[in-house]
Each structure stands twice: as C-alpha cells, then as structure tokens.
Design an enzyme around this catalytic site. Structure first.
Site, PDB file in Angstrom:
ATOM      1  N   HIS A  60     -35.115  17.478 -43.553  1.00 34.20           N
ATOM      2  CA  HIS A  60     -35.564  17.620 -42.160  1.00 34.20           C
ATOM      3  C   HIS A  60     -36.258  16.345 -41.687  1.00 34.20           C
ATOM      4  O   HIS A  60     -35.954  15.814 -40.616  1.00 34.20           O
ATOM      5  CB  HIS A  60     -36.549  18.790 -42.026  1.00 34.20           C
ATOM      6  CG  HIS A  60     -35.935  20.147 -42.078  1.00 34.20           C
ATOM      7  ND1 HIS A  60     -34.828  20.491 -41.337  1.00 34.20           N
ATOM      8  CD2 HIS A  60     -36.298  21.259 -42.763  1.00 34.20           C
ATOM      9  CE1 HIS A  60     -34.521  21.764 -41.570  1.00 34.20           C
ATOM     10  NE2 HIS A  60     -35.382  22.242 -42.435  1.00 34.20           N
ATOM     11  N   HIS A 100     -34.954  20.274 -49.249  1.00 32.86           N
ATOM     12  CA  HIS A 100     -34.773  20.911 -47.940  1.00 32.86           C
ATOM     13  C   HIS A 100     -35.724  20.308 -46.906  1.00 32.86           C
ATOM     14  O   HIS A 100     -35.306  19.898 -45.818  1.00 32.86           O
ATOM     15  CB  HIS A 100     -35.016  22.416 -48.074  1.00 32.86           C
ATOM     16  CG  HIS A 100     -34.857  23.188 -46.809  1.00 32.86           C
ATOM     17  ND1 HIS A 100     -33.751  23.956 -46.536  1.00 32.86           N
ATOM     18  CD2 HIS A 100     -35.672  23.324 -45.728  1.00 32.86           C
ATOM     19  CE1 HIS A 100     -33.879  24.527 -45.354  1.00 32.86           C
ATOM     20  NE2 HIS A 100     -35.045  24.162 -44.846  1.00 32.86           N
ATOM     21  N   GLU A 101     -37.000  20.244 -47.247  1.00 32.35           N
ATOM     22  CA  GLU A 101     -37.990  19.734 -46.300  1.00 32.35           C
ATOM     23  C   GLU A 101     -37.842  18.229 -46.084  1.00 32.35           C
ATOM     24  O   GLU A 101     -37.983  17.735 -44.960  1.00 32.35           O
ATOM     25  CB  GLU A 101     -39.409  20.065 -46.777  1.00 32.35           C
ATOM     26  CG  GLU A 101     -39.742  21.549 -46.752  1.00 32.35           C
ATOM     27  CD  GLU A 101     -39.600  22.165 -45.371  1.00 32.35           C
ATOM     28  OE1 GLU A 101     -39.791  21.439 -44.371  1.00 32.35           O
ATOM     29  OE2 GLU A 101     -39.290  23.370 -45.289  1.00 32.35           O
TER      30      GLU A 101
END
Length: 209
Positions: free
Chosen positions: A25, A21-22
């Site tokens: 980004h 997820h990170e």
C-alpha cells in the site's frame, strides 16, 4: 506445552503476509505522490514497524491457543489520499496493491512447496501450505466491498463523488460490521469457498493434485 515448530509454521507466513500487504500500500502510494508511509519509516519489510499489539499479537495468539488457527493484521500504513496526484483514481491502485501482493506471495509459497518436495522438507511444505492459505484469506477478505477494507476503497473510487461520499460514511462502523459478518459466518459462506477454489486451481496448475 507450546509446539515451537507448529508456531513457526504459522507465525512466519502470517508476519510476511501482513507486512508485505501494508508495505505494498505504502509503496504504491509513494509512487503516486503520497510519501506519508516513507516519511514515517513504514516502507520496510521489517515486521516490527508494522506490528499492531492487538491484531498482530493478541488475536493470533488467542486463535492459536483456542483453535490452532492463526490470523491477524498489521497497523494500516498511513495514506493521505489528498496527496495523490489523482486522488480518486489513484486510491483504487493504492487499495488494490495489498491484495495483489498477497496473491503474488501465495504464488511464491507455491514455488516453495515445489522446492520443498525436491529437498524433502516436510517443515517447509507445511509452512508453504499455510503461507498460501493465509495470503489467499487476507486477499479475499480485504476485497470484500466494505470500508475501510481495500475492497471498500476500490468501490469508493469507482462511484460518482456524491455516492462515494455517502458510501464512505460506513467507514467508522466498518470494523463492527465486519465482526458481525464474521460472527454470522462470512468466512464459511464466502471467504473459505473462494480461497479453496483458488487454492485448488493453484495446486492443479502446479501438478500437485
């Protein structure tokens, strides 16, 4: 006594979910002009680089020992929105990248279940089921329209500048608002029903129900 197998069944999907997820980004931000995450060594799937002592260790451990449920979060990847080529428009793509990565991972865990059935691995079946659930929860939770969640960034990018500025003033209080909503049952009333709906659709599509 700690059940190591159960701990692994929960810990591995959680670490993968928050790490990807990170990283998503930071990867999208880098493609759109902001290389902050790359320069800080955060464009990596090494979970050690993304561990938050509270969100990745203390909270999941507390939840595991008190309820058997594991959930957590990683350190947010640094993003300098002003460095993006089109800050307001690109903010939407950077924000949505995290939840999209979790939906993709949920799909990959679904494939893992199909493989697990073929090789008759209950351990992998259990882990894949947790992987689907954790990734869907993380995606849906982050899409809530509340700064600094990803859904809040999306809303801010779509609002006119004046309204976006006013909306962003909620960010310092976002965590407290979120905790209040969780206490009032936002998981039970919003997140879990949506997760259950998507999960049922995925299992149906794969012929598992």
């Amino acid at each position: 006594m700690i059940d190591i197998q159960t701990l692994l069944i929960w810990t591995i999907p959680v670490l993968f979910a928050i790490t990807v997820h990170e990283t998503a980004h930071g990867w999208v931000a880098s493609k759109l002009g902001d290389h902050s995450a790359r320069m800080m060594g955060r464009l990596t799937l090494n979970p050690i680089k993304h561990i938050d002592p509270v969100g990745t260790i203390l909270v999941p451990a507390f939840l595991y020992f008190t309820s058997g449920f594991v959930f957590g979060w990683a350190k947010p990847v640094p993003v300098n929105f002003n460095a993006l080529r089109s800050p307001k428009q690109d903010m939407l793509w950077v924000a949505i990248a995290g939840p999209i990565s979790n939906f993709i991972m949920a799909g990959l865990w679904l494939l893992a279940i199909l493989v697990a059935f073929n090789i008759n691995s209950q351990f992998l079946i259990d882990m894949a089921q947790v992987g689907i659930q954790i990734n869907l929860i993380l995606a849906i939770l982050n899409l809530l329209p509340l700064p600094p969640l990803d859904g809040g960034r999306v809303v801010s990018s779509l609002l006119p500048n004046r309204l976006a500025y006013q909306y962003d003033q909620l960010e310092p209080y976002g965590l407290y608002i979120l905790l209040g909503l969780l206490f009032l049952g936002v998981f039970q009333s919003i997140v879990f029903p949506v997760v259950k709906l998507i999960q049922t659709f995925m299992f149906s599509l794969a012929g598992l129900i």
